[in-house]
Scaffold this motif. Structure first.
Motif, mmCIF file in Angstrom:
data_model
loop_
_atom_site.group_PDB
_atom_site.id
_atom_site.type_symbol
_atom_site.label_atom_id
_atom_site.label_comp_id
_atom_site.label_asym_id
_atom_site.label_seq_id
_atom_site.Cartn_x
_atom_site.Cartn_y
_atom_site.Cartn_z
ATOM 1 N N ILE A 313 0.576 -1.194 0.124
ATOM 2 C CA ILE A 313 -0.370 -0.235 0.159
ATOM 3 C C ILE A 313 1.036 1.185 -0.130
ATOM 4 O O ILE A 313 0.909 1.635 -0.908
ATOM 5 C CB ILE A 313 -0.754 -0.327 0.895
ATOM 6 N N LEU A 314 2.106 1.579 1.247
ATOM 7 C CA LEU A 314 2.301 2.778 1.314
ATOM 8 C C LEU A 314 3.063 2.883 0.550
ATOM 9 O O LEU A 314 4.037 4.229 -0.248
ATOM 10 C CB LEU A 314 3.213 2.223 2.682
ATOM 11 N N ASP A 317 1.646 0.808 -3.976
ATOM 12 C CA ASP A 317 0.513 1.663 -4.542
ATOM 13 C C ASP A 317 0.194 3.317 -4.303
ATOM 14 O O ASP A 317 0.058 3.148 -5.427
ATOM 15 C CB ASP A 317 -1.046 1.661 -3.930
ATOM 16 N N LYS A 318 0.584 3.407 -3.312
ATOM 17 C CA LYS A 318 0.057 5.129 -3.126
ATOM 18 C C LYS A 318 2.057 5.519 -2.762
ATOM 19 O O LYS A 318 1.575 6.906 -3.128
ATOM 20 C CB LYS A 318 0.050 5.331 -1.683
ATOM 21 N N LYS A 319 2.767 5.172 -3.333
ATOM 22 C CA LYS A 319 4.389 5.748 -3.577
ATOM 23 C C LYS A 319 4.274 6.903 -2.578
ATOM 24 O O LYS A 319 4.947 7.490 -2.603
ATOM 25 C CB LYS A 319 4.363 6.063 -4.676
ATOM 26 N N LEU A 320 3.910 6.296 -0.898
ATOM 27 C CA LEU A 320 4.250 7.534 -0.037
ATOM 28 C C LEU A 320 6.168 7.513 0.524
ATOM 29 O O LEU A 320 6.444 8.464 0.622
ATOM 30 C CB LEU A 320 3.708 7.513 0.813
ATOM 31 N N VAL A 347 5.331 14.955 1.653
ATOM 32 C CA VAL A 347 3.918 13.922 1.896
ATOM 33 C C VAL A 347 3.672 14.445 2.813
ATOM 34 O O VAL A 347 3.499 14.326 4.113
ATOM 35 C CB VAL A 347 4.553 12.391 1.651
ATOM 36 N N GLU A 351 -2.025 11.159 5.316
ATOM 37 C CA GLU A 351 -2.179 9.864 3.895
ATOM 38 C C GLU A 351 -0.969 8.769 4.028
ATOM 39 O O GLU A 351 -2.059 7.855 4.096
ATOM 40 C CB GLU A 351 -1.250 10.938 2.543
ATOM 41 N N VAL A 352 -0.017 9.008 5.091
ATOM 42 C CA VAL A 352 1.088 7.359 5.770
ATOM 43 C C VAL A 352 -1.027 6.666 6.685
ATOM 44 O O VAL A 352 -0.275 5.464 6.281
ATOM 45 C CB VAL A 352 1.816 8.017 6.138
ATOM 46 N N GLU A 354 -3.525 7.062 6.100
ATOM 47 C CA GLU A 354 -4.906 6.409 5.980
ATOM 48 C C GLU A 354 -4.579 5.078 5.123
ATOM 49 O O GLU A 354 -4.770 3.399 5.126
ATOM 50 C CB GLU A 354 -5.807 7.393 4.549
ATOM 51 N N GLY A 355 -2.928 5.426 4.799
ATOM 52 C CA GLY A 355 -2.295 4.098 4.104
ATOM 53 C C GLY A 355 -2.275 3.042 5.409
ATOM 54 O O GLY A 355 -2.832 1.912 4.801
ATOM 55 N N GLU A 358 -5.181 0.700 6.169
ATOM 56 C CA GLU A 358 -5.835 0.353 4.414
ATOM 57 C C GLU A 358 -4.929 -1.334 4.316
ATOM 58 O O GLU A 358 -5.943 -2.075 4.396
ATOM 59 C CB GLU A 358 -5.324 1.168 3.508
#
Length: 942
Positions: A313-314, A317-320, A347, A351-352, A354-355, A358
């Motif tokens: 995810i991190l 997918d999200k590239k955080l 960043v 958002e982190v 949330e990831g 998830e």
């Protein structure tokens, strides 16, 4: 380097063991130890291992920061320092001074929340000396602590705190977490290192009271592991420790788990951070709690590797971020479970978060498979054997079980607990300790970027020390302690004689040159069922174009991201299922594939290595992830004073005309230009067996190794690789001081040196001999004795010569208290000026004693044997080069050392670099005598 403050004691050791070769028939490691207790309560554990003529001695006191009182924190860690300085019969310089004479592996120590230990590995003939010395520290020490001694060591500890906490990115994270996870009345509420205010306020009486309470035989475990006579050793232990008086009874630390009634969110603007970092911490379990085993597996599964929910995810997918980390920090009476994410630039940490949520939901749905559980356990098995490759590692583990599990016998139960973890257990502990539970969240962000913090966060309380010019306690470290000696039944002032000199046997090296040009070297060693090897492909940054620096670094990272027939995830699973680790990395002069595997899985692991080399995947998605990660590393390095010093020093030493002056991972400009095609071109042009060395050690024969590389020899195409001529300046015409401004820095990072010698130069090893008493001998060196022990300016300082087939630098490096920057640089200059002139017969004797006797332990571990093969294959050293170097040491003279000093230690022809606060420190450096300092960066400095 004293001291190592132990945040995490991450033991993946299942048991202590006897030599593998003794148990090959059963393929089973058995616990071989003997435990006995002296009348005064001292616990003694003996472990025999005759694989090398060395003995490890460790003294572990069951006292850490948890035994301290509010307002008097940091005492356990302070004693870790104090016990090395002096004792009644060892005299001034203590164990450090003796260590240099007996060839010890560097007397050292570490402090955790729950224990403090002191340890060293020595040649077997020095065992009685070590037992005598450790007993002197335990029973005949406290009288030597005077006001000047205490004042000086306070300064050293303060410098350690500045270096480890105050002058680095995210240095205050653990402190903020501890104060908010644990109540103020909980003994884990404060840092192990304590507060500077408490330390400053500590009186001599406070210190003595703490020692007399906790440093007593009935609170200490002595571990001796290695090659020794058991009957004689028992007699020595009784003789030297037996009459030390028992202390008051020590209460057992009751378990004190914590329960959070609310989630706490805190933030802090970090002066050294360039990117935001989120850390989540849940209350967890104490060490060896039944649930700790499943929690360990959960941590690995959630964050490690391509299949990890957090990675998917991190990162993908999200590239955080380029990584997430989950780990346990379990201690004696409580524990904490931590998830850390250092995000990319700008960043938002929401958002982190949330990831993370998830990823957790995905785990709740999918769980962990039996295959993944087995994969993780395989890795634990390899880690177990790796940690047992030294006698010191074995000794540590025995003491660990004795103190925290009540008996070394617990290793048998520990094994059962690890093997008993099921997939259901992993989900159960997730639901019990993580899902929906309260936690502490810390958002550490760069200055001025509060928009990135987690919603609902409040400002964390962080104590920032102010460095004021001239405001530190003064002391005279040269004042000798005066005290009445503690009475003893015999004359303890007489240092025991050496035992019989150990018969040092160099490992037997075999070699083979294959038809492809691949150079293969090996050492067979059956001590543990492990194999370690590395494939070195010469080139690295040397073969790059200056406008695209970073190609080899990115290529090395991409090599383990899949093969032609395996996706990145499939390759990773194949490696981990074997219990193997395959790491690829680039240096200035080579690309390395470094491998550790169980001997039984060597062939399967080697087959994967061959795939990596000859069947690259060139995965575009992975390339972009690596590129983004590299750019983030470059940005983070700009905030770390030590990274700044390293990169700026390279530029100054090698100059613009040499490629060695570059940071090997590149710059934003060069990395942004690099394409996947550039990596392919480098691979096609520069990777070949003709410029490769294969070095292997462990439980495998020459025949089996050569059989295993036959296919690689056939499948890896030979080619000519052209190496450019490397330009390195011969001399620095005159010394100059360069300054890199880090506003508000609590420390100044110092780098001093010049381009000196190649490893192939005839004077390279003689120069190292000459350097031992300057700065290569740790606490036996003049730099340490004068700047740390004499002045309290620094936590650590060293000097070294490094080189390869190309000329490398002579380097002095240290971090000093900001307000003594000028004084430190000036003192270093004076030491360099006087070193050769004042080199004495005693200096030569200490140097010879250490360098000759240390050969007994020089090749104890698989890693040290691998390093030996590296030197032989790269520098054309003879197989017995260690013996040849011993002859050079024996034949060294004072005149020769003086001549070497004249040639290689001219302080007027060196680069002086300081990374620190220019506003307060720049101007004064002009008084050194090398002209006005040159400011390397502009930050609005006055």
């Amino acid at each position: 380097m004293k001291s190592i403050q132990s945040f995490l004691l991450y033991f993946l050791l299942f048991s202590a063991c006897s030599s593998y070769s003794q148990n090959q028939k059963s393929k089973e490691f058995k616990v071989e130890f003997e435990k006995f207790t002296l009348d005064n309560g001292l616990q003694v554990i003996l472990h025999l291992d005759r694989s090398d003529p060395v003995v490890a001695v460790a003294l572990t006191s069951h006292v850490g920061s948890a035994r301290e009182k509010v307002g008097r924190t940091g005492f356990a860690h302070l004693f870790e320092h104090l016990l090395f300085l002096e004792s009644e019969n060892l005299g001034k310089g203590g164990l450090d001074k003796m260590s240099a004479r007996i060839g010890g592996a560097g007397a050292n120590g570490s402090t955790s929340r729950d224990r403090t230990n002191y340890f060293q590995t020595v040649p077997k003939d020095a065992l009685e000396k070590m037992i005598w010395a450790e007993a002197d520290k335990l029973g005949y020490f406290i009288n030597t602590v005077t006001e000047p001694v205490l004042s000086k060591e306070k300064q050293v500890v303060k410098n350690e705190k500045r270096q480890s906490y105050d002058n680095r990115p995210y240095g205050h994270t653990f402190s903020v977490i501890s104060k908010n996870l644990y109540p103020s009345t909980h003994p884990y509420n404060w840092d192990v290192i304590g507060s500077l205010e408490d330390l400053q306020n500590a009186t001599l009486e406070d210190v003595k009271s703490f020692y007399n309470r906790w440093y007593v035989p009935n609170n200490v475990t002595l571990t001796i592991a290695g090659d020794f006579d058991v009957k004689q050793t028992k007699a020595w232990v009784e003789k030297y420790f037996g009459e030390i008086k028992r202390g008051e009874s020590i209460p057992k630390m009751e378990k004190q788990p914590v329960i959070l009634t609310e989630t706490k969110k805190l933030y802090y603007e970090d002066n050294f951070a360039k990117v935001p970092q989120l850390t989540l911490t849940w209350p967890s379990v104490y060490e060896y709690h039944p649930d700790s085993y499943a929690l360990e597996v959960l941590a690995s599964y959630l964050s490690k590797g391509k299949k990890a929910p957090l990675y998917k995810i991190l990162v993908e997918d999200k590239k955080l971020t380029d990584a997430a980390d989950v780990f346990q920090y379990n201690s004696e009476i409580a524990g904490q479970y931590m998830l850390g994410v250092t995000a990319f630039e700008k960043v938002n940490l929401n958002e982190v978060m949330e990831g993370v949520n998830e990823a957790f939901k995905n785990f709740e749905t999918e769980g962990i498979s039996q295959q993944d559980l087995d994969r993780i356990k395989a890795g634990q098995e390899t880690a177990f054997y790796t940690n047992l490759s030294s006698v010191l590692g074995k000794g540590f583990q025995l003491a660990q079980y004795e103190i925290f599990a009540g008996t070394p016998e617990y290793i048998n139960q520990d094994v059962k607990n690890i093997l008993a973890v099921s997939t259901e257990d992993v989900m159960r502990v997730y639901q019990k300790y993580i899902k929906g539970k309260k936690y502490v969240a810390t958002s550490f962000v760069p200055k001025g970027e509060l928009t990135l913090i987690l919603n609902g966060s409040t400002l964390a309380a962080v104590v920032e020390e102010k460095i004021v010019e001239g405001k530190e306690d003064s002391f005279d470290a040269s004042i000798a302690s005066t005290y009445e000696k503690t009475p003893s039944k015999f004359d303890r002032s007489m240092e025991p004689a050496y035992g019989d000199s150990p018969d040092v046997k160099l490992p037997s090296v075999w070699k083979s040159k294959l038809s492809s040009g691949l150079n293969v070297l090996g050492i067979e060693n059956q001590e543990v069922p492990l194999v370690q090897f590395q494939l070195q492909i010469k080139g690295g940054m040397l073969l790059e174009e200056s406008d695209k620096i970073g190609v080899s670094n990115m290529l090395a990272e991409l090599m383990t991201k899949g093969t032609k027939s395996k996706t990145p995830e499939q390759l990773e699973n194949a490696i981990e299922s074997l219990g193997a680790t395959i790491n690829t990395y680039a240096t200035d002069e080579a690309i390395f594939i470094s491998v550790t595997t169980l001997a039984k899985n060597y062939n399967a692991t080697m087959a994967l290595v061959q795939e990596i080399i000859v069947e690259p995947r060139w995965d575009a998605k992975e390339f972009e992830l690596i590129k983004q990660s590299t750019l983030s590393q470059i940005l983070q390095q700009k905030a770390d004073p030590n990274s700044i010093a390293r990169n700026e020093f390279k530029k100054l030493i090698y100059g613009n005309e040499s490629i060695l002056g570059y940071n090997r991972i590149g710059t934003e400009s060069t990395v942004n230009k690099i394409t996947l095609e550039d990596l392919k071109n480098y691979y096609v042009k520069n990777t070949a067996p003709s410029v490769a060395n294969f070095q292997i050690v462990g439980a495998i024969s020459k025949t089996d190794v050569l059989n295993s590389v036959a296919s690689l020899n056939k499948g890896w195409k030979s080619k000519n690789v052209a190496f450019p001529k490397i330009t390195i300046g011969n001399t620095i015409a005159s010394s100059k001081i360069y300054f890199y401004d880090v506003p508000g820095a609590k420390q100044s990072v110092i780098r001093i040196g010049y381009p000196a010698l190649a490893a192939t130069d005839a004077n390279f090893y003689p120069a190292q001999i000459m350097n031992y008493r300057l700065g290569g001998g740790s606490f036996a060196s003049q730099l340490t004795q004068q700047l740390r022990e004499g002045k309290g300016y620094t936590y650590g300082i060293s000097s070294s010569f490094s080189g390869s087939t190309n000329k490398g630098p002579f380097l002095i490096s240290s971090g000093v208290r900001s307000n003594v920057t000028f004084e430190s640089v000036n003192l270093i200059k004076e030491i360099l000026q006087q070193y050769g002139k004042n080199f004495s017969e005693n200096d030569l004797e200490v140097t010879k004693g250490y360098l000759i006797k240390s050969n007994a332990r020089a090749f104890e571990t698989l890693s040290s044997k691998l390093e030996m093969l590296y030197d032989i294959s790269n520098y054309n050293y003879a197989d017995d080069y260690a013996k040849q170097q011993e002859k050079i040491v024996k034949n060294s003279t004072i005149d020769a050392i003086k001549k070497l000093s004249e040639n290689y230690l001219n302080p007027d022809k060196m680069i002086y670099l300081v990374v620190g606060d220019a506003e307060t420190q720049l101007k004064k450096l002009s008084q050194i005598g090398f002209g006005e300092p040159i400011l390397l960066n502009k930050t609005g400095t006055k």
